[in-house]
Design a protein around this motif. Structure first.
Motif, mmCIF file in Angstrom:
data_model
loop_
_atom_site.group_PDB
_atom_site.id
_atom_site.type_symbol
_atom_site.label_atom_id
_atom_site.label_comp_id
_atom_site.label_asym_id
_atom_site.label_seq_id
_atom_site.Cartn_x
_atom_site.Cartn_y
_atom_site.Cartn_z
ATOM 1 N N LEU A 67 0.829 -1.204 0.000
ATOM 2 C CA LEU A 67 0.000 0.000 0.000
ATOM 3 C C LEU A 67 0.866 1.258 0.000
ATOM 4 O O LEU A 67 0.579 2.234 -0.714
ATOM 5 C CB LEU A 67 -0.925 0.004 1.219
ATOM 6 C CG LEU A 67 -2.049 -1.039 1.218
ATOM 7 C CD1 LEU A 67 -2.779 -1.028 2.562
ATOM 8 C CD2 LEU A 67 -3.040 -0.772 0.092
ATOM 9 N N THR A 112 -8.873 4.400 2.728
ATOM 10 C CA THR A 112 -9.443 4.322 1.374
ATOM 11 C C THR A 112 -8.488 4.893 0.338
ATOM 12 O O THR A 112 -8.383 4.376 -0.780
ATOM 13 C CB THR A 112 -10.777 5.091 1.325
ATOM 14 O OG1 THR A 112 -11.675 4.543 2.289
ATOM 15 C CG2 THR A 112 -11.422 4.999 -0.055
ATOM 16 N N TYR A 145 -5.967 2.331 -0.833
ATOM 17 C CA TYR A 145 -6.512 1.303 -1.725
ATOM 18 C C TYR A 145 -6.869 1.874 -3.094
ATOM 19 O O TYR A 145 -6.764 1.185 -4.113
ATOM 20 C CB TYR A 145 -7.711 0.620 -1.063
ATOM 21 C CG TYR A 145 -7.267 -0.410 -0.046
ATOM 22 C CD1 TYR A 145 -6.926 -1.700 -0.432
ATOM 23 C CD2 TYR A 145 -7.139 -0.083 1.290
ATOM 24 C CE1 TYR A 145 -6.481 -2.639 0.485
ATOM 25 C CE2 TYR A 145 -6.696 -1.012 2.228
ATOM 26 C CZ TYR A 145 -6.367 -2.285 1.813
ATOM 27 O OH TYR A 145 -5.912 -3.204 2.727
ATOM 28 N N TYR A 198 -11.690 0.460 -8.975
ATOM 29 C CA TYR A 198 -11.911 0.391 -7.531
ATOM 30 C C TYR A 198 -13.366 0.006 -7.307
ATOM 31 O O TYR A 198 -14.281 0.625 -7.843
ATOM 32 C CB TYR A 198 -11.608 1.741 -6.886
ATOM 33 C CG TYR A 198 -11.847 1.782 -5.394
ATOM 34 C CD1 TYR A 198 -10.920 1.240 -4.512
ATOM 35 C CD2 TYR A 198 -13.010 2.342 -4.875
ATOM 36 C CE1 TYR A 198 -11.127 1.267 -3.145
ATOM 37 C CE2 TYR A 198 -13.227 2.386 -3.503
ATOM 38 C CZ TYR A 198 -12.294 1.847 -2.642
ATOM 39 O OH TYR A 198 -12.520 1.878 -1.289
ATOM 40 N N ASN A 243 -8.622 -7.471 -2.068
ATOM 41 C CA ASN A 243 -7.858 -6.382 -1.454
ATOM 42 C C ASN A 243 -6.383 -6.460 -1.799
ATOM 43 O O ASN A 243 -5.639 -5.516 -1.542
ATOM 44 C CB ASN A 243 -8.073 -6.338 0.069
ATOM 45 C CG ASN A 243 -7.510 -7.546 0.777
ATOM 46 O OD1 ASN A 243 -6.299 -7.730 0.829
ATOM 47 N ND2 ASN A 243 -8.377 -8.378 1.333
ATOM 48 N N ASP A 244 -5.957 -7.569 -2.394
ATOM 49 C CA ASP A 244 -4.556 -7.744 -2.767
ATOM 50 C C ASP A 244 -4.466 -8.301 -4.184
ATOM 51 O O ASP A 244 -4.585 -9.512 -4.396
ATOM 52 C CB ASP A 244 -3.867 -8.689 -1.784
ATOM 53 C CG ASP A 244 -2.382 -8.872 -2.098
ATOM 54 O OD1 ASP A 244 -1.888 -8.195 -3.029
ATOM 55 O OD2 ASP A 244 -1.730 -9.676 -1.428
ATOM 56 N N VAL A 249 -10.167 -3.712 -7.105
ATOM 57 C CA VAL A 249 -9.622 -3.555 -5.754
ATOM 58 C C VAL A 249 -10.732 -3.111 -4.806
ATOM 59 O O VAL A 249 -11.528 -2.229 -5.119
ATOM 60 C CB VAL A 249 -8.485 -2.521 -5.738
ATOM 61 C CG1 VAL A 249 -8.013 -2.255 -4.312
ATOM 62 C CG2 VAL A 249 -7.324 -3.018 -6.597
ATOM 63 N N GLU A 309 -11.605 -2.544 -0.351
ATOM 64 C CA GLU A 309 -11.046 -2.463 0.998
ATOM 65 C C GLU A 309 -11.486 -3.657 1.836
ATOM 66 O O GLU A 309 -12.629 -4.125 1.705
ATOM 67 C CB GLU A 309 -11.525 -1.185 1.686
ATOM 68 C CG GLU A 309 -10.940 0.079 1.128
ATOM 69 C CD GLU A 309 -11.477 1.289 1.868
ATOM 70 O OE1 GLU A 309 -11.074 1.499 3.031
ATOM 71 O OE2 GLU A 309 -12.312 2.003 1.292
#
Length: 539
Positions: free
Chosen positions: A8, A50, A53, A64, A105-106, A128, A130
């Motif tokens: 991140l 946020t 991400y 996103y 998330n990854d 992606v 959160e």
């Protein structure tokens, strides 16, 4: 597994949220305070999680996932093994157009992604999301014992929500009981936005109970409205934050509204509000008078109190006796005596009492009735400067409103220095706004003559503005300053239209909207309602 902080942090550097020098500087601070580097970056740079991400999505050229708008594909997620969802947080979701994505998330979790793609299809694109937004969705499809093992408790949840509210510059935090759980939203720049996913009912009820205990409410009373307040420190490195809390019973349970009373004196000067320089200069001239009235008008939430606090900070509290009557006291101004009205003490009663305390300047939170207006006018004629607010749509209509509630017109004209009307619009994010030439219809709306070059800006969305395209708000202002000619017209009973036409020192709200749209401070979508007023006034 949840994405490690290094990925991140690197994503933020990659898209220019901050540079390596900043990271290295804060890394030493994180070691001293024994805090994770990501938390230190978030706090010191005022970046909510946020933003990191969104940076990750931009760095990987992925969309996103807005999980408050996108929906989980229940049939497909039911085909993914619960053990996979537990080890690799992800969910098959569909966007607003129905397109399928695998929300993760990854994006670098290749083992989990490939396993899921064997079920969903080899070409399933990634998005992606959160962890805080993914977790409640996944929790609906894994066994109860797996959910409870990593469940957040109400104490930690409230800490996280308050931190998020502060980092996002939220003015209000809403906790709402709905049919399937408890929803949390933040009001940022005047708009509500989701904060995480839907909370399970038990956790949401625990959060409500936690807030009620902290704010001094009766935790056993859930069938009647209650009011309270709290002063809370949400974690290491954060200043205490004061909140006003209100609860009310609703169809599916209680709902809470928490108003964040975080003071930021540096943002309260007149020069920081977005008021045109000529208007600021004229207001300072009015404040320098030893007596009279200056009014600020506009609907609820238009920033009237902020303008008045800015005016108070212009005054020399060391040599002047300044008293205020407010409901509630929203900002503490050094050197000023601030009185909370309510209950047995109303605005009119506070004003009458102030006159026995040798005041130089009096601020009245709001003129609501003839009693308050009458005392304010009399105070202005006996050597006091009075500042107050009024709920009207324009500066000229404030004069007719005072007359309508029973004030003598000759007194209004004799005491009033000027009226400022205002609204708030969202400011474009300066990092991602996109310039373009206006269309012919937009040129007409802006009142641009043929051949005049101009450009307007559209919102785009980036990690700094959390994908909204806007960051912060700015005021649109209108001012009507009273001269001898207007004083005569007011006493003669002129209506607001005649007063506006006769005014020589009059800056219209629509003119300010046009100036800020052409300067790229706000978008045409935000300014359009006020630009239409300009078109009507010019006809």
């Amino acid at each position: 597994m949840i994405l490690n902080e290094a990925a991140l942090i690197n994503a933020g550097m990659q898209i220019g949220l901050y540079d390596r020098e900043t990271v290295n500087r804060l890394r030493g601070h994180a070691r001293v305070t024994r805090q994770p580097l990501l938390d230190t970056l978030s706090r010191e740079l005022a970046l909510p999680r946020t933003a990191f991400y969104l940076a990750l999505a931009e760095a990987h050229a992925l969309p996103y996932a807005r999980l408050d708008r996108w929906t989980v594909d229940a049939a497909l997620i039911g085909r993914l093994p619960p053990s996979l969802l537990k080890r690799h947080p992800m969910a098959p979701v569909r966007d607003e157009d129905g397109a399928l994505y695998l929300a993760v998330n990854d994006p670098g979790d290749h083992a989990g992604v490939e396993t899921a793609r064997r079920v969903l299809g080899a070409g399933t694109p990634l998005a992606v999301a959160e962890p805080d937004a993914l977790a409640p969705l996944i929790a609906q499809y894994v066994a109860a014992e797996a959910r409870e093992a990593g469940a957040e408790d109400p104490v930690a949840l409230f800490d996280r929500l308050v931190r998020e509210a502060l980092l996002r510059r939220a003015s209000d935090l809403h906790v709402e009981s709905v049919k399937d759980g408890v929803r949390v939203r933040l009001r940022v720049d005047g708009r509500l936005q989701p904060c995480g996913g839907l909370l399970p009912r038990a956790l949401g009820d625990g959060l409500i109970s936690r807030v009620k205990v902290l704010s001094g409410m009766d935790i056993a009373e859930s069938r009647a409205p209650q009011d309270g307040g709290l002063n809370y420190t949400p974690g290491e490195g954060f200043e205490p934050v004061e909140m006003r809390v209100a609860s009310i019973p609703a169809r599916f349970g209680e709902r809470l509204t928490l108003r964040v009373m975080k003071s930021d004196p540096g943002r309260q000067s007149l020069d920081s509000l977005g008021m045109p320089p000529a208007m600021v200069s004229r207001l300072r001239e009015a404040l320098a008078h030893p007596h009279g009235i200056v009014l600020v008008t506009g609907p609820t939430g238009s920033g009237k109190s902020t303008t008045l606090y800015g005016a108070l900070r212009e005054l020399d509290a060391g040599s002047l006796n300044i008293l205020t009557a407010e409901d509630p006291i929203e900002q503490i101004v050094p050197g000023v005596t601030q009185v909370q009205v309510g209950g047995k003490l109303g605005f009119a009663g506070a004003l009458r009492s102030f006159l026995r305390h040798d005041p130089d300047v009096i601020l009245v939170g709001e003129i609501r009735d003839i009693d308050t207006a009458d005392v304010a006018l009399k105070a202005a004629t006996t050597g006091h400067m009075v500042l107050s607010t009024l709920h009207t749509n324009s500066s000229a209509s404030a004069i007719t409103r005072l007359a309508d509630i029973g004030c003598e017109r000759f007194m209004i004209g004799a005491t009033l220095h000027g009226v400022i009307a205002q609204r708030l619009v969202r400011m474009l994010c300066e990092h991602c706004r996109r310039p373009r030439p206006p269309t012919p219809a937009e040129r007409e709306l802006l009142g641009l003559a043929d051949g005049v070059e101009a450009e307007v800006h559209d919102p785009r969305g980036c990690a700094r503005c959390l994908g909204t395209g806007y960051r912060g708000r700015i005021g649109l202002f209108e001012a009507l300053w009273i001269d001898a000619a207007l004083t005569t017209l007011i006493a003669a009973g002129a209506n607001e239209h005649d007063l506006a036409r006769a005014a020589r020192d009059y800056w219209r709200l629509a003119e300010d909207a046009r100036a800020k749209a052409l300067a790229g401070q706000t978008s045409l979508d935000e300014a359009r309602p006020y630009l239409r007023l300009l078109a009507r006034e010019d006809r």
